[in-house]
Design a protein around this motif. Sequence first.
Motif, short mmCIF file in Angstrom:
data_model
loop_
_atom_site.label_atom_id
_atom_site.label_comp_id
_atom_site.label_asym_id
_atom_site.label_seq_id
_atom_site.Cartn_x
_atom_site.Cartn_y
_atom_site.Cartn_z
N SER A 17 0.84 -1.18 0.00
CA SER A 17 0.00 0.00 0.00
C SER A 17 0.88 1.24 0.00
O SER A 17 1.93 1.26 0.65
N PRO A 18 0.46 2.29 -0.71
CA PRO A 18 1.24 3.53 -0.68
C PRO A 18 1.01 4.35 0.59
O PRO A 18 1.66 5.35 0.81
N LYS A 19 0.09 3.91 1.43
CA LYS A 19 -0.22 4.65 2.66
C LYS A 19 0.86 4.40 3.71
O LYS A 19 1.47 3.33 3.75
N PRO A 20 1.07 5.38 4.60
CA PRO A 20 2.09 5.18 5.64
C PRO A 20 1.67 4.13 6.66
O PRO A 20 0.48 3.86 6.83
N LEU A 21 2.66 3.55 7.29
CA LEU A 21 2.40 2.63 8.41
C LEU A 21 2.02 3.51 9.60
O LEU A 21 2.77 4.40 9.97
N VAL A 22 0.86 3.26 10.19
CA VAL A 22 0.38 4.14 11.25
C VAL A 22 0.24 3.39 12.58
O VAL A 22 0.71 3.86 13.61
N TYR A 31 7.80 -2.61 9.28
CA TYR A 31 8.95 -1.72 9.41
C TYR A 31 10.22 -2.53 9.64
O TYR A 31 10.24 -3.47 10.42
N ARG A 32 11.27 -2.16 8.97
CA ARG A 32 12.56 -2.86 9.10
C ARG A 32 13.60 -1.90 9.66
O ARG A 32 13.95 -0.90 9.03
N ASN A 33 14.12 -2.21 10.84
CA ASN A 33 15.13 -1.37 11.48
C ASN A 33 16.44 -1.33 10.69
O ASN A 33 17.25 -0.42 10.89
N GLU A 34 16.64 -2.28 9.79
CA GLU A 34 17.86 -2.29 8.98
C GLU A 34 17.99 -1.01 8.15
O GLU A 34 19.09 -0.61 7.77
N LEU A 35 16.87 -0.36 7.88
CA LEU A 35 16.91 0.90 7.13
C LEU A 35 17.74 1.95 7.86
O LEU A 35 18.39 2.78 7.22
N HIS A 68 11.51 12.84 -0.81
CA HIS A 68 10.58 12.57 -1.90
C HIS A 68 9.33 11.85 -1.37
O HIS A 68 9.38 11.18 -0.34
N GLN A 69 8.24 11.99 -2.12
CA GLN A 69 6.98 11.34 -1.75
C GLN A 69 7.16 9.82 -1.72
O GLN A 69 7.80 9.24 -2.59
N GLY A 70 6.61 9.21 -0.68
CA GLY A 70 6.57 7.75 -0.61
C GLY A 70 7.80 7.06 -0.03
O GLY A 70 7.89 5.84 -0.09
N VAL A 71 8.72 7.81 0.57
CA VAL A 71 9.92 7.17 1.09
C VAL A 71 9.84 6.83 2.58
O VAL A 71 10.74 6.20 3.11
N THR A 75 5.68 7.40 8.01
CA THR A 75 5.95 6.20 8.81
C THR A 75 6.91 6.52 9.95
O THR A 75 6.71 6.07 11.08
N GLU A 76 7.92 7.33 9.69
CA GLU A 76 8.86 7.71 10.75
C GLU A 76 8.17 8.57 11.80
O GLU A 76 8.46 8.43 13.00
#
Length: 113
Positions: A17-22, A31-35, A68-71, A75-76
């Motif tokens: 989904s393009p929606k943020p994780l809420v 969510y992956r902490n490896e990011l 940029h949009q969608g990154v 979520t953060e």
Amino acid sequence: MQLTPVQKLEDTDLTLSPKPLVSPAELKAFYRNELNQIRGGDKTKNFAKGLAKAHGTKDHYKMLFMSHQGVGKSTEISRLIQLPEIARKFSTIRFCAQDELDPVSLRTCFTVL
């Protein structure tokens, strides 16, 4: 939204989904902490430190959070407001400026009671 891995390729729309994780459940599932290693550290924790430092003082904490949009900016922010040290001290009002502001006049299209 499905919070477990899909088993068939045709079911990917249940998790992508393009929606943020809420919600906490969405963050836990996807969510992956490896990011944070790629980003050079957990920037959300840095924001939390700045907020905590300014809390209870007359100082304001300001941060610029852009990309940029969608990154994953929203979520953060979800991660930030769910941190116990933030949730204990702050109330959050979440809205999307794109959805809630009139683009011509930049006036709000909602009322807070």
